[in-house]
Design a protein around this motif. Structure first.
Motif, PDB file in Angstrom:
ATOM      1  N   VAL A 147       0.730  -1.185  -0.138  1.00  0.00           N
ATOM      2  CA  VAL A 147      -0.292  -0.029   0.000  1.00  0.00           C
ATOM      3  C   VAL A 147       0.966   1.184  -0.058  1.00  0.00           C
ATOM      4  CG1 VAL A 147      -1.827   1.247   1.390  1.00  0.00           C
ATOM      5  CG2 VAL A 147      -1.817  -1.192   1.455  1.00  0.00           C
ATOM      6  N   ILE A 148       0.766   2.084  -0.984  1.00  0.00           N
ATOM      7  CA  ILE A 148       1.591   3.333  -1.369  1.00  0.00           C
ATOM      8  C   ILE A 148       0.733   4.441  -1.153  1.00  0.00           C
ATOM      9  CG2 ILE A 148       3.557   2.069  -2.275  1.00  0.00           C
ATOM     10  CD1 ILE A 148       2.534   3.291  -4.896  1.00  0.00           C
ATOM     11  N   LYS A 193      -4.146   9.616  -3.093  1.00  0.00           N
ATOM     12  CA  LYS A 193      -5.057   8.443  -2.521  1.00  0.00           C
ATOM     13  C   LYS A 193      -3.928   7.318  -2.502  1.00  0.00           C
ATOM     14  CE  LYS A 193      -9.280   9.726  -4.686  1.00  0.00           C
ATOM     15  NZ  LYS A 193     -10.475   9.416  -5.433  1.00  0.00           N
ATOM     16  N   GLU A 194      -4.510   6.328  -1.620  1.00  0.00           N
ATOM     17  CA  GLU A 194      -3.628   5.084  -1.379  1.00  0.00           C
ATOM     18  C   GLU A 194      -3.832   4.264  -2.364  1.00  0.00           C
ATOM     19  OE1 GLU A 194      -4.350   3.328   2.490  1.00  0.00           O
ATOM     20  OE2 GLU A 194      -2.807   4.497   3.501  1.00  0.00           O
TER      21      GLU A 194
END
Length: 149
Positions: free
Chosen positions: A50-51, A58-59
Motif C-alpha cells: 500500500v503506497i 490517495k492510497e
C-alpha cells in the motif's frame, strides 16, 4: 577477480541492496482454515504493498508477491520491508474472499508477524441452472464414406 567479488559481497546486504540502504526485513505468515477448523489448501494469497500516490493523493495497492497455501493451509512471505503498509487478499473457490491490512508498526523489533489462523467463510451462492444442448451433424464425411442423416 575472486577478491573483487568477495569485497562486493561484504558490502551488500542479503537482500541485494547495499548495506547503507538496508531496511529491516520481515516475514509474514499465517494459516487458512474453514469454519470447521480444517485447513484450506491451494488458496490464492496475494500480498499488496500500500503506497501513497502523490499524483492523486490517495492510497494505491501494488501487487508485490503471490503464493498458494500449502496442504496444511499455511503460507508465508519473506523479505518484506517492515516500514511499509501491506494488504493480504485471500481467495479460494467455494469461500468468500478476505482482505487483511497488515502493518508492522513503529516497533522495528518485530520482524516476524504470524497472523495465526485466518478463517474463510463458505460462499453459499447458488448458481443458476445451465442447459447444454447438442446436435448431431447432418452430413458426416470420412475417408471413403459419405453419410447423410
Amino acid at each position: 577477480m575472486a577478491t573483487a567479488v568477495a569485497s562486493l559481497h561484504a558490502q551488500t546486504a542479503p537482500s541485494g541492496r547495499p548495506s547503507s540502504f538496508a531496511v529491516a526485513e520481515g516475514k509474514l505468515s499465517g494459516q487458512l482454515i474453514d469454519l470447521q477448523g480444517k485447513p484450506i489448501a491451494q488458496a490464492s494469497v496475494n500480498l499488496l504493498r500500500v503506497i501513497h500516490d502523490q499524483s492523486t493523493g490517495k492510497e494505491r495497492e501494488i501487487l508485490f508477491k503471490s503464493t498458494s497455501s500449502l496442504e496444511n493451509g499455511k503460507f508465508s512471505f519473506t523479505a518484506l520491508s517492515t516500514k511499509d503498509k501491506w494488504k493480504l487478499k485471500i481467495s479460494s473457490v467455494g469461500y468468500t474472499a478476505k482482505d487483511i491490512a497488515v502493518e508492522y508498526g513503529s516497533d522495528s523489533k518485530v520482524l516476524d508477524k504470524d497472523l495465526g489462523a485466518i478463517t474463510l467463510e463458505n460462499d453459499n451462492r447458488k448458481l443458476d441452472e445451465v442447459t447444454v444442448t447438442g446436435r448431431k451433424a447432418l452430413l458426416e464425411m470420412d475417408i471413403d464414406k459419405k453419410y447423410t442423416m
